[in-house]
Motif scaffolding. Structure first.
Motif, PDB file in Angstrom:
ATOM      1  N   SER A   1       8.014  25.292 -11.080  1.00 12.52           N
ATOM      2  CA  SER A   1       7.768  26.729 -11.038  1.00 12.52           C
ATOM      3  C   SER A   1       8.482  27.381  -9.857  1.00 12.52           C
ATOM      4  N   ILE A   2       8.463  26.710  -8.712  1.00  7.92           N
ATOM      5  CA  ILE A   2       9.156  27.229  -7.532  1.00  7.92           C
ATOM      6  C   ILE A   2      10.655  27.315  -7.804  1.00  7.92           C
ATOM      7  N   ALA A   3      11.219  26.283  -8.431  1.00  9.87           N
ATOM      8  CA  ALA A   3      12.652  26.272  -8.722  1.00  9.87           C
ATOM      9  C   ALA A   3      13.021  27.379  -9.702  1.00  9.87           C
ATOM     10  N   ILE A   4      12.190  27.593 -10.724  1.00  6.70           N
ATOM     11  CA  ILE A   4      12.453  28.651 -11.700  1.00  6.70           C
ATOM     12  C   ILE A   4      12.308  30.021 -11.043  1.00  6.70           C
ATOM     13  N   ALA A   5      11.286  30.170 -10.204  1.00  7.90           N
ATOM     14  CA  ALA A   5      11.092  31.435  -9.505  1.00  7.90           C
ATOM     15  C   ALA A   5      12.303  31.776  -8.648  1.00  7.90           C
ATOM     16  N   ARG A   6      12.887  30.777  -8.020  1.00 10.31           N
ATOM     17  CA  ARG A   6      14.073  30.997  -7.192  1.00 10.31           C
ATOM     18  C   ARG A   6      15.228  31.538  -8.033  1.00 10.31           C
TER      19      ARG A   6
ATOM     20  N   THR B   1      11.368  35.670   8.442  1.00 12.71           N
ATOM     21  CA  THR B   1      10.219  34.948   7.892  1.00 12.71           C
ATOM     22  C   THR B   1       9.244  35.891   7.210  1.00 12.71           C
ATOM     23  N   ARG B   2       9.033  37.053   7.805  1.00 12.55           N
ATOM     24  CA  ARG B   2       8.082  38.004   7.231  1.00 12.55           C
ATOM     25  C   ARG B   2       8.510  38.422   5.822  1.00 12.55           C
ATOM     26  N   LEU B   3       9.790  38.755   5.648  1.00 11.41           N
ATOM     27  CA  LEU B   3      10.287  39.158   4.335  1.00 11.41           C
ATOM     28  C   LEU B   3      10.181  38.006   3.334  1.00 11.41           C
ATOM     29  N   MET B   4      10.533  36.794   3.771  1.00 12.78           N
ATOM     30  CA  MET B   4      10.449  35.646   2.864  1.00 12.78           C
ATOM     31  C   MET B   4       9.014  35.420   2.402  1.00 12.78           C
ATOM     32  N   ASN B   5       8.061  35.533   3.329  1.00 14.59           N
ATOM     33  CA  ASN B   5       6.654  35.328   2.962  1.00 14.59           C
ATOM     34  C   ASN B   5       6.155  36.423   2.020  1.00 14.59           C
ATOM     35  N   GLU B   6       6.553  37.679   2.284  1.00 15.01           N
ATOM     36  CA  GLU B   6       6.130  38.781   1.422  1.00 15.01           C
ATOM     37  C   GLU B   6       6.664  38.609   0.002  1.00 15.01           C
TER      38      GLU B   6
ATOM     39  N   GLY C   1       1.593  32.878 -11.516  1.00 18.49           N
ATOM     40  CA  GLY C   1       0.239  32.372 -11.653  1.00 18.49           C
ATOM     41  C   GLY C   1      -0.112  31.275 -10.675  1.00 18.49           C
ATOM     42  N   LEU C   2       0.612  31.175  -9.563  1.00 19.43           N
ATOM     43  CA  LEU C   2       0.395  30.091  -8.598  1.00 19.43           C
ATOM     44  C   LEU C   2      -0.251  30.567  -7.307  1.00 19.43           C
ATOM     45  N   HIS C   3      -0.496  31.884  -7.189  1.00 23.81           N
ATOM     46  CA  HIS C   3      -0.941  32.416  -5.902  1.00 23.81           C
ATOM     47  C   HIS C   3      -2.320  31.934  -5.491  1.00 23.81           C
ATOM     48  N   ARG C   4      -3.146  31.511  -6.439  1.00 19.64           N
ATOM     49  CA  ARG C   4      -4.476  31.017  -6.074  1.00 19.64           C
ATOM     50  C   ARG C   4      -4.420  29.577  -5.560  1.00 19.64           C
ATOM     51  N   LYS C   5      -3.355  28.861  -5.897  1.00 16.66           N
ATOM     52  CA  LYS C   5      -3.208  27.468  -5.486  1.00 16.66           C
ATOM     53  C   LYS C   5      -2.287  27.306  -4.282  1.00 16.66           C
ATOM     54  N   ILE C   6      -1.263  28.162  -4.236  1.00 24.96           N
ATOM     55  CA  ILE C   6      -0.194  27.932  -3.276  1.00 24.96           C
ATOM     56  C   ILE C   6       0.023  29.150  -2.385  1.00 24.96           C
ATOM     57  N   ASP C   7       0.036  28.922  -1.096  1.00 25.92           N
ATOM     58  CA  ASP C   7       0.403  29.924  -0.111  1.00 25.92           C
ATOM     59  C   ASP C   7       1.879  29.696   0.225  1.00 25.92           C
ATOM     60  N   PRO C   8       2.618  30.740   0.601  1.00 24.06           N
ATOM     61  CA  PRO C   8       4.029  30.537   0.948  1.00 24.06           C
ATOM     62  C   PRO C   8       4.258  29.458   1.996  1.00 24.06           C
ATOM     63  N   SER C   9       3.238  29.180   2.820  1.00 25.88           N
ATOM     64  CA  SER C   9       3.394  28.164   3.863  1.00 25.88           C
ATOM     65  C   SER C   9       3.118  26.745   3.364  1.00 25.88           C
ATOM     66  N   THR C  10       2.751  26.600   2.068  1.00 25.85           N
ATOM     67  CA  THR C  10       2.438  25.280   1.522  1.00 25.85           C
ATOM     68  C   THR C  10       3.690  24.410   1.447  1.00 25.85           C
ATOM     69  N   PRO C  11       3.674  23.208   2.024  1.00 27.05           N
ATOM     70  CA  PRO C  11       4.838  22.320   1.931  1.00 27.05           C
ATOM     71  C   PRO C  11       5.077  21.876   0.493  1.00 27.05           C
ATOM     72  N   ILE C  12       6.325  21.775   0.111  1.00 27.30           N
ATOM     73  CA  ILE C  12       6.689  21.338  -1.236  1.00 27.30           C
ATOM     74  C   ILE C  12       6.127  19.946  -1.518  1.00 27.30           C
ATOM     75  N   ALA C  13       6.055  19.101  -0.501  1.00 25.89           N
ATOM     76  CA  ALA C  13       5.576  17.729  -0.684  1.00 25.89           C
ATOM     77  C   ALA C  13       4.141  17.677  -1.195  1.00 25.89           C
ATOM     78  N   ARG C  14       3.366  18.742  -1.011  1.00 30.80           N
ATOM     79  CA  ARG C  14       1.970  18.766  -1.443  1.00 30.80           C
ATOM     80  C   ARG C  14       1.799  19.356  -2.849  1.00 30.80           C
ATOM     81  N   MET C  15       2.891  19.689  -3.509  1.00 34.38           N
ATOM     82  CA  MET C  15       2.811  20.331  -4.819  1.00 34.38           C
ATOM     83  C   MET C  15       2.942  19.327  -5.960  1.00 34.38           C
TER      84      MET C  15
ATOM     85  N   LEU D   1       6.277  36.557  -5.913  1.00 32.67           N
ATOM     86  CA  LEU D   1       6.771  35.613  -6.917  1.00 32.67           C
ATOM     87  C   LEU D   1       5.680  34.637  -7.355  1.00 32.67           C
ATOM     88  N   LEU D   2       4.941  34.123  -6.389  1.00 33.81           N
ATOM     89  CA  LEU D   2       3.883  33.164  -6.715  1.00 33.81           C
ATOM     90  C   LEU D   2       2.808  33.817  -7.574  1.00 33.81           C
ATOM     91  N   LYS D   3       2.534  35.085  -7.317  1.00 35.72           N
ATOM     92  CA  LYS D   3       1.552  35.799  -8.133  1.00 35.72           C
ATOM     93  C   LYS D   3       2.058  35.977  -9.555  1.00 35.72           C
TER      94      LYS D   3
END
Length: 255
Positions: free
Chosen positions: A159-164, A123-128, A138-152, A133-135
């Motif tokens: 953006s998450i799919a492209i980042a992946r 989990t630590r590596l995934m969050n880091e 340009g999403l790091h100010r809106k989204i934390d790695p713990s943010t559920p996809i349902a709230r996006m 990636l979120l930064k």
């Protein structure tokens, strides 16, 4: 043909039928390294069938697919992913119940081993890695790695799919209607990511009904009509009006 000239992806004489319906008839289609190609056509033109073959979802009845000059025979989406092809279908194929970090690593979660204990999710590596990636997106100010996809929002999900796809070093990113139902700012962000992928040396196939978006980011346009290729032209050699006529059949084929 030199290694430099060899297309990243080459599909030759691709033919596919479903019962008596000919979905594709002798299609030749290629994508060069670092190239963005638009795949256009009305509903039923054969776009989805062609892309499903590159994604490993279905197989051609006749024809050959090559990756970096070598013939391949995809039997599953996993085969395509291992060949460096990531497909972002409309809807993003994300899991609403999981957070951003888990979705970024979905199916390829890093694990840590501790003596005497079964491997656990790292989990630590995934969050880091997710924060990085979120930064970048340009999403790091809106989204934390713990943010559920349902709230996006739709754009954030795309953006998450492209980042992946970019994180796992996909050489070819296939985007199926990535700007559909998005707002102006979200659309701008997705188009920018397509350009950024090219700058990083990645190739993209861009499927959309919005021709205006095509002319903002695409190098080459391929038009299908009723299962046949009717155009394969550089974006700089055509116009929005001509592409519209090619899609509807009002113009003569250009291949």
């Amino acid at each position: 043909m030199t290694a430099v000239d060899t297309p990243l992806i080459e599909m030759s004489a691709i033919t596919k039928s479903f019962g008596a319906v000919a979905a594709l008839s002798g299609i030749d289609f290629s994508v060069a390294k670092g190239e963005i190609v638009a795949l256009l056509g009305d509903n039923g033109a054969g776009k989805s069938t062609l892309i499903k073959m590159l994604s490993g979802v279905t197989r051609p009845d006749i024809g050959q697919i090559s990756v970096r000059g070598k013939s391949v025979n995809f039997r599953s989406p996993r085969d395509a992913i291992e060949a460096g092809i990531e497909t972002i279908f409309q809807g993003s194929a994300l899991v609403d119940q999981l957070n951003a970090a888990r979705n970024l690593f979905l199916g390829r979660e890093p694990r840590t081993r501790i003596a005497g204990i079964l491997p656990r999710l790292n989990t630590r590596l995934m969050n880091e890695q997710s924060r990085i990636l979120l930064k970048e997106m340009g999403l790091h100010r809106k989204i934390d790695p713990s943010t559920p996809i349902a709230r996006m929002s739709g754009g954030e999900r795309q953006s998450i799919a492209i980042a992946r796809a970019m994180y796992f070093d996909a050489e070819l990113i296939i985007l199926d209607e990535p700007t559909n139902n998005l707002g102006v700012d979200e659309t701008r962000r997705v188009l920018q990511f397509i350009s950024d992928a090219k700058d990083a040396g990645r190739s993209s196939i861009f499927i959309t009904h919005n021709i205006f978006h095509v002319f903002q980011v695409v190098d080459r346009i391929v038009v299908l009509r009723r299962g046949r290729k009717v155009a394969d032209i550089a974006t700089s050699d055509t116009t929005i009006e001509e592409v519209e006529r090619l899609i509807t059949g009002a113009s003569e084929p250009r291949t």
